[in-house]
Design a protein around this motif. Structure first.
Motif, PDB file in Angstrom:
ATOM      1  N   ARG B  52       0.825  -1.213   0.000  1.00 63.39           N
ATOM      2  CA  ARG B  52       0.000   0.000   0.000  1.00 63.39           C
ATOM      3  C   ARG B  52       0.860   1.264   0.000  1.00 63.39           C
ATOM      4  NH1 ARG B  52      -5.403  -0.133   1.348  1.00 63.39           N
ATOM      5  NH2 ARG B  52      -6.181  -2.154   0.692  1.00 63.39           N
ATOM      6  N   LEU B  57      -1.243   4.381  -1.435  1.00 64.77           N
ATOM      7  CA  LEU B  57      -2.527   4.355  -0.742  1.00 64.77           C
ATOM      8  C   LEU B  57      -2.349   4.700   0.734  1.00 64.77           C
ATOM      9  CD1 LEU B  57      -3.998   1.113  -2.312  1.00 64.77           C
ATOM     10  CD2 LEU B  57      -4.416   3.481  -2.968  1.00 64.77           C
ATOM     11  N   ARG B  75      -2.205  -0.466 -10.762  1.00 67.16           N
ATOM     12  CA  ARG B  75      -3.506  -1.050 -10.455  1.00 67.16           C
ATOM     13  C   ARG B  75      -3.342  -2.085  -9.361  1.00 67.16           C
ATOM     14  NH1 ARG B  75      -6.836   2.551 -11.474  1.00 67.16           N
ATOM     15  NH2 ARG B  75      -7.778   2.720 -13.534  1.00 67.16           N
ATOM     16  N   LEU B  76      -4.382  -2.203  -8.539  1.00 70.40           N
ATOM     17  CA  LEU B  76      -4.340  -3.125  -7.402  1.00 70.40           C
ATOM     18  C   LEU B  76      -5.448  -4.171  -7.548  1.00 70.40           C
ATOM     19  CD1 LEU B  76      -3.480  -3.940  -4.470  1.00 70.40           C
ATOM     20  CD2 LEU B  76      -5.030  -2.169  -3.650  1.00 70.40           C
ATOM     21  N   ILE B  77      -5.109  -5.416  -7.273  1.00 65.55           N
ATOM     22  CA  ILE B  77      -6.117  -6.475  -7.193  1.00 65.55           C
ATOM     23  C   ILE B  77      -6.208  -6.908  -5.735  1.00 65.55           C
ATOM     24  CG2 ILE B  77      -6.721  -8.821  -7.893  1.00 65.55           C
ATOM     25  CD1 ILE B  77      -5.525  -8.299 -10.547  1.00 65.55           C
ATOM     26  N   PHE B  78      -7.429  -6.915  -5.202  1.00 68.12           N
ATOM     27  CA  PHE B  78      -7.639  -7.237  -3.795  1.00 68.12           C
ATOM     28  C   PHE B  78      -7.801  -8.744  -3.618  1.00 68.12           C
ATOM     29  CE2 PHE B  78      -9.526  -3.169  -4.875  1.00 68.12           C
ATOM     30  CZ  PHE B  78      -9.009  -2.315  -3.916  1.00 68.12           C
ATOM     31  N   VAL B  95     -14.877   0.013 -15.175  1.00 65.84           N
ATOM     32  CA  VAL B  95     -14.494   0.815 -14.005  1.00 65.84           C
ATOM     33  C   VAL B  95     -12.994   1.105 -14.039  1.00 65.84           C
ATOM     34  CG1 VAL B  95     -14.158   0.695 -11.487  1.00 65.84           C
ATOM     35  CG2 VAL B  95     -16.378   0.130 -12.479  1.00 65.84           C
ATOM     36  N   GLY B  98     -11.992   4.336 -15.810  1.00 68.61           N
ATOM     37  CA  GLY B  98     -12.415   5.652 -15.331  1.00 68.61           C
ATOM     38  C   GLY B  98     -13.448   6.255 -16.266  1.00 68.61           C
ATOM     39  N   ALA B 139     -12.039  -9.250 -12.005  1.00 68.75           N
ATOM     40  CA  ALA B 139     -11.229  -8.267 -11.282  1.00 68.75           C
ATOM     41  C   ALA B 139      -9.874  -8.079 -11.962  1.00 68.75           C
ATOM     42  CB  ALA B 139     -11.036  -8.702  -9.828  1.00 68.75           C
ATOM     43  N   ARG B 142     -10.460  -5.995 -14.996  1.00 70.30           N
ATOM     44  CA  ARG B 142     -10.672  -4.602 -14.597  1.00 70.30           C
ATOM     45  C   ARG B 142      -9.332  -3.910 -14.329  1.00 70.30           C
ATOM     46  NH1 ARG B 142     -13.982  -4.087  -9.245  1.00 70.30           N
ATOM     47  NH2 ARG B 142     -12.065  -4.956  -8.408  1.00 70.30           N
ATOM     48  N   ALA B 143      -8.381  -4.664 -13.726  1.00 69.04           N
ATOM     49  CA  ALA B 143      -7.075  -4.082 -13.425  1.00 69.04           C
ATOM     50  C   ALA B 143      -6.248  -3.902 -14.702  1.00 69.04           C
ATOM     51  CB  ALA B 143      -6.328  -4.965 -12.438  1.00 69.04           C
TER      52      ALA B 143
END
Lengths: 257, 248
Positions: B52, B57, B75-78, B95, B98, B139, B142-143
């Protein structure tokens, strides 16, 4: 599977109400039930017809519906606005929420004597009562909905660079919508209830006024007709919210058919 | 899919404290562009915090993180897919674009990204109809749809079953090889780290205690003796770290 079950249960579901209606009509026709106690279904139907023809029913229906919608828009609009404000800003919440939660415990119908002193029996009195009644369920459920949006999704939105405006439109509002619609359904129930009371006590027109007028002349058929119309309007409002839920919550398996 | 250069990262004396609790102690790191770095460690060692801080972040309490690419390209993948349940699969991928994602170009890019992760034909579905592995693929799409130069993954496969996990690992390796971004994978699974990374960093109590390059040829096979030996050695270091941390 569910289609088949519907087609099987639907005729079954109508047997009981149909039988009760027949029994009711028969006891009236045979003289077991005095028209002063309960009028026959057919005479209720007949008075509905004559009142429609002479314009009384459409006029009063229009007046009542306009009051209901206006009260809902005013009270619901303010409730939604304040719900958003307190839901999105901690400062607003600390400032407003404790007071609103306190006022919520005052039964709004208990204010009727004060409302009559303030507004007399003019239109404002009923608008005030309906608006106050619908305000709280919409306020509470909007606040609750926003508070319960998954914080992981909000974090995702921020990490993926959403502006506050976009975050609200894409994440917070859709996430709060199920709860807001629950609030709307509660509000609609309270809306009709408030209107019935307000129109029965203090009004010169509307369905409630029509019913009270009919009572003076012992026209139980018109009283029963008014009650049925209120029931019908309530059902109509409920179906409208259900349709909204099916439209806006399609993504949720619980609302999909 | 365009092949873009990965971001190079340089960390010098990065520290992080939450209140009075130090989490990272002066971390120095230099990460080569386009490399795949795995960060492992026991839970609470600061590996997610490090990720982070690198992504910006969390602000660092001291030291600096320098990158040759701007933050918009990271980009972050959770661990969880974190898809918007009220948006279609394609809209969820958009998403990642943007404001650009709203137009027809965005829709086309989203569909391409879905095809890249093997989800052609799912674009108009709701996320609730997908399996856990498919959601994590969305996901990933998306990233990747914005062609990041740095992809950070915070235990992205931890919640998946063993078979889906192995499938996802090879998918991840393929898109990384095709796109050329720098990958930073935080994981607690040593096997996963050895299977995917060029370099494994072991974090213990806020310090890098092992910096192990992995030279095994790709695609790597888990049954391979060299693979197993390396995995065993790193696992031993990880367990040692846990024991010494536990006795502290």
């Amino acid at each position: 599977m569910s289609d088949k079950r519907n087609s099987e249960t639907l005729p079954l579901a109508w047997i009981m109400p149909g039988a009760l209606l027949l029994l009711w009509q028969a006891s009236s026709s045979l003289g077991w039930l005095s028209a002063n106690i309960l009028p026959a279904p057919l005479s209720v139907l007949a008075s509905a017809w004559t009142l429609t023809l002479d314009g009384t029913l459409p006029h009063n229906l229009g007046v009542s519906a306009a009051r209901a919608v206006a009260g809902l828009l005013i009270g619901g609009g303010i409730g939604f606005g304040l719900g958003l404000l307190t839901g999105l800003s901690r400062i607003s919440e600390r400032l407003l929420d404790p007071t609103l939660q306190m006022v919520r415990n005052v039964p709004h119908l208990a204010l009727i004597p004060m409302v009559i002193i303030w507004f007399g029996i003019e239109e404002e009195a009923r608008l005030f009562l309906v608006a106050l009644g619908v305000f709280f369920p919409i306020y509470l459920n909007t606040l609750h909905g926003i508070r319960n949006v998954d914080p992981q999704l909000i974090e995702m939105g921020r990490v993926y660079g959403m502006s506050p405006r976009r975050l609200f439109r894409r994440v917070i509002l859709p996430g709060a919508l199920p709860s807001i619609l629950v609030g709307l359904r509660y509000a609609l129930g309270i809306m009709w209830l408030t209107l019935i009371v307000a129109e029965t006590i203090a009004a010169k027109s509307g369905i409630g006024h029509m019913a009270m007028n009919a009572r003076e002349f012992m026209r139980t058929d018109i009283v029963v007709l008014s009650i049925l119309i209120y029931a019908l309007l309530g059902k109509l409002a409920d179906s409208a919210t259900k349709a909204l839920e099916r439209r806006f919550l399609r993504w949720n398996p619980a609302y999909r058919r | 899919m365009s092949k873009n250069n990965g971001a190079a990262l340089t960390l010098s004396q990065v520290t992080k404290r939450f209140g009075d609790t130090p989490v990272l102690h002066g971390i120095d790191l230099s990460i080569a562009p386009g490399s795949f770095v795995a960060i492992i460690g026991k839970s609470g060692c600061g590996k997610s915090t490090l990720l982070r801080v690198i992504l910006g972040l969390e602000p660092a309490s001291g030291g600096s993180v320098a990158s040759d690419s701007d933050a918009a390209h990271a980009r972050l993948i959770f661990q969880e897919p974190r898809l918007l349940p009220w948006a279609s699969v394609a809209a969820n991928v958009a998403v990642g674009l943007g404001e650009r994602g709203d137009g027809p170009d965005g829709a086309a890019a989203a569909r391409q990204a879905l095809a890249d992760v093997g989800l052609t034909g799912k674009a108009d579905d709701w996320p609730s109809t997908l399996s856990g592995g498919q959601r994590q693929r969305v996901a990933l799409a998306r990233a990747l749809v914005s062609n990041p130069t740095l992809l950070a993954l915070d235990e992205p496969l931890g919640a998946l079953d063993a078979l889906t996990r192995i499938e996802m690992q090879s998918l991840l390796e393929n898109v990384w090889q095709a796109q050329g971004f720098t990958a930073l994978l935080v994981t607690h699974d040593v096997g996963e780290a050895v299977a995917l990374a060029d370099r494994v960093l072991l974090i213990d109590a806020g310090r890098v205690t092992l910096d192990q390059p992995i030279y095994l040829p790709r695609p790597r096979r888990r049954g391979d003796p060299a693979f197993a030996a390396l995995e065993g050695a790193i696992l031993e270091r990880l367990l040692d770290a846990s024991v010494s941390a536990g006795s502290r």
